[in-house]
Design a protein around this motif. Structure first.
Motif, PDB file in Angstrom:
ATOM      1  N   SER A  57       0.834  -1.197   0.000  1.00 39.53           N
ATOM      2  CA  SER A  57       0.000   0.000   0.000  1.00 39.53           C
ATOM      3  C   SER A  57       0.870   1.249   0.000  1.00 39.53           C
ATOM      4  N   TYR A  58       0.218   2.399  -0.237  1.00 40.84           N
ATOM      5  CA  TYR A  58       0.934   3.664  -0.184  1.00 40.84           C
ATOM      6  C   TYR A  58       1.591   3.843   1.174  1.00 40.84           C
ATOM      7  N   GLY A  59       0.817   3.505   2.217  1.00 44.62           N
ATOM      8  CA  GLY A  59       1.320   3.666   3.575  1.00 44.62           C
ATOM      9  C   GLY A  59       2.627   2.919   3.776  1.00 44.62           C
TER      10      GLY A  59
ATOM     11  N   TYR B 299       5.554   4.518   1.760  1.00 45.30           N
ATOM     12  CA  TYR B 299       6.096   5.723   2.373  1.00 45.30           C
ATOM     13  C   TYR B 299       6.809   5.408   3.681  1.00 45.30           C
ATOM     14  N   ARG B 300       6.322   4.400   4.423  1.00 43.77           N
ATOM     15  CA  ARG B 300       6.985   4.023   5.664  1.00 43.77           C
ATOM     16  C   ARG B 300       8.391   3.499   5.353  1.00 43.77           C
TER      17      ARG B 300
ATOM     18  N   ARG C 195      10.593   6.339   4.544  1.00 41.49           N
ATOM     19  CA  ARG C 195      11.018   7.074   5.734  1.00 41.49           C
ATOM     20  C   ARG C 195      12.113   6.336   6.475  1.00 41.49           C
TER      21      ARG C 195
ATOM     22  N   GLU D 294       9.027  14.433   7.921  1.00 39.56           N
ATOM     23  CA  GLU D 294       8.755  13.005   8.051  1.00 39.56           C
ATOM     24  C   GLU D 294       8.551  12.632   9.505  1.00 39.56           C
ATOM     25  N   GLY D 295       7.545  11.786   9.742  1.00 38.11           N
ATOM     26  CA  GLY D 295       7.314  11.334  11.098  1.00 38.11           C
ATOM     27  C   GLY D 295       6.452  10.103  11.076  1.00 38.11           C
ATOM     28  N   GLU D 296       6.177   9.543  12.249  1.00 34.70           N
ATOM     29  CA  GLU D 296       5.246   8.429  12.300  1.00 34.70           C
ATOM     30  C   GLU D 296       3.843   8.966  12.514  1.00 34.70           C
TER      31      GLU D 296
ATOM     32  N   SER E  24       5.415  13.254   5.000  1.00 35.02           N
ATOM     33  CA  SER E  24       5.152  11.830   5.038  1.00 35.02           C
ATOM     34  C   SER E  24       5.052  11.337   6.471  1.00 35.02           C
ATOM     35  N   ALA E  25       4.007  10.592   6.778  1.00 36.35           N
ATOM     36  CA  ALA E  25       3.851  10.018   8.104  1.00 36.35           C
ATOM     37  C   ALA E  25       2.857   8.870   8.020  1.00 36.35           C
ATOM     38  N   ASP E  26       2.863   8.036   9.032  1.00 37.64           N
ATOM     39  CA  ASP E  26       1.905   6.947   9.055  1.00 37.64           C
ATOM     40  C   ASP E  26       0.498   7.499   9.205  1.00 37.64           C
TER      41      ASP E  26
ATOM     42  N   GLU F 287       3.702  17.797  -1.304  1.00 35.67           N
ATOM     43  CA  GLU F 287       3.253  16.417  -1.505  1.00 35.67           C
ATOM     44  C   GLU F 287       2.941  15.801  -0.157  1.00 35.67           C
ATOM     45  N   ILE F 288       1.927  14.953  -0.137  1.00 29.65           N
ATOM     46  CA  ILE F 288       1.657  14.202   1.083  1.00 29.65           C
ATOM     47  C   ILE F 288       1.698  12.722   0.739  1.00 29.65           C
ATOM     48  N   GLY F 289       2.389  11.931   1.544  1.00 29.15           N
ATOM     49  CA  GLY F 289       2.405  10.481   1.370  1.00 29.15           C
ATOM     50  C   GLY F 289       2.233   9.844   2.728  1.00 29.15           C
ATOM     51  N   CYS F 290       1.210   9.008   2.888  1.00 27.41           N
ATOM     52  CA  CYS F 290       0.913   8.569   4.239  1.00 27.41           C
ATOM     53  C   CYS F 290       0.076   7.306   4.280  1.00 27.41           C
ATOM     54  N   GLY F 291      -0.142   6.795   5.481  1.00 27.26           N
ATOM     55  CA  GLY F 291      -1.097   5.730   5.698  1.00 27.26           C
ATOM     56  C   GLY F 291      -2.497   6.314   5.740  1.00 27.26           C
TER      57      GLY F 291
ATOM     58  N   GLU G 224      -1.090  11.066  -1.595  1.00 29.16           N
ATOM     59  CA  GLU G 224      -1.165   9.621  -1.772  1.00 29.16           C
ATOM     60  C   GLU G 224      -1.254   8.983  -0.401  1.00 29.16           C
TER      61      GLU G 224
ATOM     62  N   ASP H 250      -3.391   5.500   2.082  1.00 30.90           N
ATOM     63  CA  ASP H 250      -4.321   4.377   2.079  1.00 30.90           C
ATOM     64  C   ASP H 250      -5.734   4.877   2.369  1.00 30.90           C
TER      65      ASP H 250
ATOM     66  N   GLY I 272      -5.637   7.027  -3.567  1.00 27.67           N
ATOM     67  CA  GLY I 272      -5.728   6.284  -2.327  1.00 27.67           C
ATOM     68  C   GLY I 272      -6.619   5.071  -2.452  1.00 27.67           C
TER      69      GLY I 272
END
Lengths: 215, 240
Positions: A18-20, A23-24, A27, B121-123, B138-140, B155-159, B190, B192, B206
């Protein structure tokens, strides 16, 4: 030498991640920044990856992520982590990283070194490979070692390659930092091209395995 | 083991960098060179000319860090400018911070104004207040509550991503419509699971996408679920 690329969307579909996750992993630096290739397409900007490398990496992470934590994985793939690796002569032999013959060649150039930091282990590893395949002579090996000793620390964390070429019997080594196409004239024989990152990973895996069985 | 010394600047003064236990600047102070210590507290105004590494860094006044910063807990209650990168497990910004490099953290809480020119960047990222990111955010889990001015992220990339508007009745907003427009402007998102309100984006991709009120989106690509509020504008939707 243009590599085949894969779009991010296709990659996710193919591998089922997945995207998540992607990206994880980015990181955690499991996927190097320079694999993210931006290109503009008719739908705007899209990200592409070097297909073969990326699929291999995703497969590796998916296989190992249940047994190792992401940080441990990052350690394994990160080029920086190798700085901590120092091996003794005995360890090199007993772990089957290099043979006595290779070590003797090395000793002829540098008899003083007792422990081997990663740069030298890598040099030995490359040397072993070339000697074993019978591609180079002992004399040439010395030249190779000199090249590697001087420059390898500068290039081993980039996607660099080692070329070994001969023209009319004259051997030559080229260390190419970054991934670029190299063209030679017709008289040149490319005897061997070794991609350092994959070589480093193989070496790290060997050292890692041994560590686990030892402890 | 050698006992490390504390360093306190009260009034105005400057000190060399080095290794310390606790460092405090109560008036106005400048530290020349790299510093490594247990804690740094700046209560007046401070300037660090080198890299700083400390377990705790607390800035309650105003500070300028000319190089990089590494810490476990980094708190800004006043104003802070960092000209290099920031690495920290817990980053808490309640005042105003401007970071010219990139930010790598685990828990990031922002209730003031944060501007990051590189990547953020972070969780876990929770932001309330204007957030500007020049690179990838970017973060979870990202939770953004829109308040104050316009937030801009490249840009955003994440869970999971949730962007909420704050429902506090706004008196100014009723008088001057331009004050009412608190929004997030992004090039591409982008993730989930994505929930958006008052967001302007060119591309949203997503698995489960919910476009709430006040959004203007160019293209949405979704995998499993898609919902759109009546008060949102989406130019094209692709299921893929």
């Amino acid at each position: 030498m243009e590599e085949e690329l894969i779009a991010k969307k296709d990659l996710l579909e193919m591998t089922g991640i997945s995207y998540g996750q992607l990206y994880r992993w980015k990181r955690k630096q499991l996927i190097p920044e320079d694999w993210f290739i931006r290109k503009s397409t008719f739908t705007g900007q899209e990200t592409f990856f070097p297909k073969e490398k990326m699929l291999k990496r995703v497969q590796m992470i998916s296989e190992l992520k249940d047994t190792l934590s992401l940080d441990e994985l990052a350690e394994r793939v990160s080029p920086q982590s190798v700085n901590k690796i120092v091996l003794s002569e005995q360890e090199l032999i007993s772990r089957n990283i290099v043979s006595q013959t290779t070590l003797r060649v090395y000793r002829a150039i540098d008899p003083s070194l007792k422990t081997f930091p990663f740069d030298d282990v890598l040099a030995l590893f490359l040397l072993e490979r070339l000697l074993k395949n019978g591609q180079i002579t002992i004399e040439e090996a010395k030249e190779l070692l000199n090249t590697l000793k001087t420059y390898s620390h500068k290039v081993y964390d980039k996607s660099s390659s080692l070329y070994f070429v001969r023209k009319m019997g004259v051997p030559m080594f080229l260390l190419v930092a970054q991934e670029v196409a190299v063209y030679f004239d017709d008289g040149v024989n490319v005897i061997e091209k070794i991609q350092l990152p994959s070589c480093i990973e193989a070496l790290k895996a060997t050292i890692g395995e041994n560590n686990q069985t030892n402890s | 083991m050698e006992q490390k010394k504390n360093l306190t600047i009260s009034g105005s003064g400057s000190a060399p960098g080095g290794s310390y236990e606790d460092v405090k600047i109560n008036g106005s102070g400048k530290i020349h060179g790299d510093i490594i210590c247990h804690s740094i507290a700046i209560n007046g105004s401070g300037r660090l000319s080198g890299d700083a590494k400390a377990t705790n860094i607390m800035i309650s006044g105003s500070a300028v860090l000319e190089k990089n910063l590494i810490s476990e807990a980094f708190t800004v209650n006043g104003a802070c400018k960092v000209e290099g990168n920031v690495t920290g497990e817990r980053i808490h910004i309640s005042g105003r911070a401007r970071i010219l490099g990139a930010v790598h953290g685990e828990q990031i809480r922002i209730s003031g104004i944060l501007t990051v020119e590189g990547d953020l960047e972070g969780e876990d990222l929770i932001a309330e207040g204007p957030l500007t990111v020049g690179g990838l955010c970017s973060a979870d889990r990202i939770e953004i509550t829109l308040a104050g001015m316009i937030s801009r992220i490249k840009e955003i990339g994440c869970g999971t991503l949730t962007v909420h508007r704050r429902f506090a009745p706004n008196f100014f907003g009723q008088l001057l419509p331009s004050f009412a427009r608190k929004k997030l402007v992004v090039d591409s998102i982008e993730g989930d699971e994505i929930f958006l309100e008052d967001t302007e984006a060119k591309v949203v991709r997503g698995n489960r996408v919910t476009i709430g009120a006040g959004c203007t989106i160019g293209q949405v690509t979704y995998k499993t679920d898609y919902q759109k509020d009546d008060k949102a504008v989406v130019q094209s939707v692709i299921k893929g």
